[in-house]
Design an enzyme around this catalytic site. Sequence first.
Site, mmCIF file in Angstrom:
data_model
loop_
_atom_site.group_PDB
_atom_site.id
_atom_site.type_symbol
_atom_site.label_atom_id
_atom_site.label_comp_id
_atom_site.label_asym_id
_atom_site.label_seq_id
_atom_site.Cartn_x
_atom_site.Cartn_y
_atom_site.Cartn_z
ATOM 1 N N GLU A 112 0.877 -1.212 0.061
ATOM 2 C CA GLU A 112 -0.043 -0.143 0.141
ATOM 3 C C GLU A 112 0.896 1.190 -0.220
ATOM 4 O O GLU A 112 2.022 1.106 0.486
ATOM 5 C CB GLU A 112 -0.906 -0.010 1.075
ATOM 6 C CG GLU A 112 -1.894 -1.050 1.263
ATOM 7 C CD GLU A 112 -2.602 -1.147 2.250
ATOM 8 O OE1 GLU A 112 -3.870 -1.724 2.260
ATOM 9 O OE2 GLU A 112 -2.249 -0.758 3.514
ATOM 10 N N GLY A 179 6.636 -1.114 6.423
ATOM 11 C CA GLY A 179 7.970 -1.633 6.369
ATOM 12 C C GLY A 179 9.019 -0.770 7.295
ATOM 13 O O GLY A 179 8.528 0.266 7.524
ATOM 14 N N SER A 211 11.820 7.273 7.716
ATOM 15 C CA SER A 211 11.332 7.199 8.991
ATOM 16 C C SER A 211 11.618 5.718 9.691
ATOM 17 O O SER A 211 11.403 4.715 8.871
ATOM 18 C CB SER A 211 9.646 7.203 9.306
ATOM 19 O OG SER A 211 9.300 7.122 10.812
ATOM 20 N N SER A 233 11.016 7.339 15.103
ATOM 21 C CA SER A 233 9.709 7.042 16.042
ATOM 22 C C SER A 233 10.108 6.752 17.281
ATOM 23 O O SER A 233 10.437 5.473 17.539
ATOM 24 C CB SER A 233 8.893 5.657 15.282
ATOM 25 O OG SER A 233 8.697 6.178 13.814
ATOM 26 N N ASN A 310 -3.806 5.976 15.824
ATOM 27 C CA ASN A 310 -4.965 5.607 14.999
ATOM 28 C C ASN A 310 -5.612 4.099 15.047
ATOM 29 O O ASN A 310 -4.757 3.121 15.402
ATOM 30 C CB ASN A 310 -4.457 5.551 13.457
ATOM 31 C CG ASN A 310 -4.312 6.911 13.027
ATOM 32 O OD1 ASN A 310 -4.815 7.804 13.279
ATOM 33 N ND2 ASN A 310 -2.980 7.090 12.465
ATOM 34 N N CYS A 353 -1.236 6.611 9.666
ATOM 35 C CA CYS A 353 0.282 6.125 9.988
ATOM 36 C C CYS A 353 -0.245 4.958 10.743
ATOM 37 O O CYS A 353 -1.095 4.873 11.783
ATOM 38 C CB CYS A 353 0.876 7.063 11.136
ATOM 39 S SG CYS A 353 1.565 8.060 10.474
HETATM 40 N N1 SAH Z 1 8.852 1.663 10.237
HETATM 41 C C1 SAH Z 1 9.191 2.959 10.329
HETATM 42 C C2 SAH Z 1 7.950 3.596 9.375
HETATM 43 C C3 SAH Z 1 6.569 2.975 9.349
HETATM 44 S S1 SAH Z 1 5.376 3.432 10.697
HETATM 45 C C4 SAH Z 1 8.968 3.473 11.660
HETATM 46 O O1 SAH Z 1 8.651 2.780 12.534
HETATM 47 O O2 SAH Z 1 9.118 4.589 11.811
HETATM 48 C C5 SAH Z 1 5.284 5.146 10.328
HETATM 49 C C6 SAH Z 1 4.898 5.911 11.520
HETATM 50 O O3 SAH Z 1 3.609 5.489 12.043
HETATM 51 C C7 SAH Z 1 5.941 5.660 12.837
HETATM 52 O O4 SAH Z 1 6.156 6.998 13.161
HETATM 53 C C8 SAH Z 1 4.793 4.779 13.693
HETATM 54 O O5 SAH Z 1 5.219 4.923 15.135
HETATM 55 C C9 SAH Z 1 3.648 5.399 13.618
HETATM 56 N N2 SAH Z 1 2.432 4.587 13.889
HETATM 57 C C10 SAH Z 1 2.465 3.151 13.535
HETATM 58 N N3 SAH Z 1 1.406 2.617 13.898
HETATM 59 C C11 SAH Z 1 0.280 3.672 14.378
HETATM 60 C C12 SAH Z 1 -0.889 3.849 14.877
HETATM 61 N N4 SAH Z 1 -1.548 2.842 14.914
HETATM 62 N N5 SAH Z 1 -1.239 5.158 15.159
HETATM 63 C C13 SAH Z 1 -0.580 6.224 14.782
HETATM 64 N N6 SAH Z 1 0.931 5.999 14.466
HETATM 65 C C14 SAH Z 1 1.333 4.856 14.283
#
Ligand code: SAH
Length: 380
Positions: A112, A179, A211, A233, A310, A353
């Site tokens: 996606e 990923g 990220s 993150s 989310n 996210c």
């Molecule tokens: N693996 C990488 C990129 C993918 S996630 C990373 O961890 O940064 C992208 C972002 O979405 C990250 O900041 C992660 O912490 C956040 N994220 C993941 N699940 C989420 C959720 N359910 N609600 C809000 N943010 C979320």
Amino acid sequence: MESRHAQLNPSALKPSALNPSPPAYWAMSLEELADKLQSRPRALGLLRWLWHRPPSAPQSLALPAQLEGVGHRWLSLLRAHLPATWPALVQTVQDGGGACKALLCLNGSLVEAVHIPQRGRNTLCISCQEGCTRRCAFCATASLGFVRHLKAEEMLAQFFLLRFLKPQAVRNVVFMGMGEPMDNIEEVLRAVRVLTQPGGPCLRAQKVTVSTSGVLPGMQRFLEESQASLALSLNATTEAQRSLLMPQNRLWPMGELLALLRHHGKRQPKREHFIGYVLLEGVNDSEEDARRLVHLLEGIPARVNLIPFNVHEASPFKAPGAERLKSFWQQLQQAGLRSLVRWPKGQEVAAACGQLALKAEGANSTRRGRNSTASQEAKT
Ligand code: SAH
């Protein structure tokens, strides 16, 4: 000593660079193309045709039979390294706010990507793996497990196929889809190079953000080799809290990740890093957390993106209420930390996210038959 990769299937971390097949032509650097075509003007001509065609022209990666200034012989050379099937858009789903989630078929993998409209500057959120090598407790993608690393050409195909879904130009690309980019660093660095190189899409390096959940060796390499933006993150303010949410923290503790950013900040003080902080009700959203966050980021040129959780069915967490969110943000602001709340875009279609987990939702979806799309674009 415990292996830093101990919790994962070792094949998941095998660098995709070991894959000997050369990239398809659209993932070659200008230098590689110039080398292949034995001429820089020829390479630039090809890049112009590829990346600067108008939105009304067919958006296919298939090479034409003839291309002025390049020549049949050179086009044949490039045909030697094409993927087994063309990358294809399978489905797009649009939400009321204009975010558009796309499902793509890339060499048999379904991944996606999301097109996010913002006033005057659209952002594309792209995936670098099918599934994810990491196991963050709050993330929907993590629940899919890891399937495979995507190649740079597959990341670039997401950009190529999605960029004209909306009229305004795409100026930002974020590697925040499915990923963990630092586990696929070789291919991610290649994709970033192509996105920012002369003659290509020519995005500004600072407008491409990679990220990471905090894979220390990959972060070190990324900071050395790329001028693109880095987002860490963080999501927690104590090691214990972070290890529960992001198990890899036991291998690369938050303290080491922040020390790297602090150290790097001394060498390149103008290069700002983004700190992602997903707010989870009752877990990491207290006044004490906000105080600790300010303290942890001292001496780091950083901006904080607060992301209200989310909600999705693979995770029990909740988002804090608006009042809690506001006071957390205010506490950071008052302490002089630059921060903003990233209100989720695309929630209606589960494109925000951490919600990317291959579900088709929404009434406005346009499903393009997977087989029919693939056959329309059959390799020539
Ligand atoms: N693996 C990488 C990129 C993918 S996630 C990373 O961890 O940064 C992208 C972002 O979405 C990250 O900041 C992660 O912490 C956040 N994220 C993941 N699940 C989420 C959720 N359910 N609600 C809000 N943010 C979320």
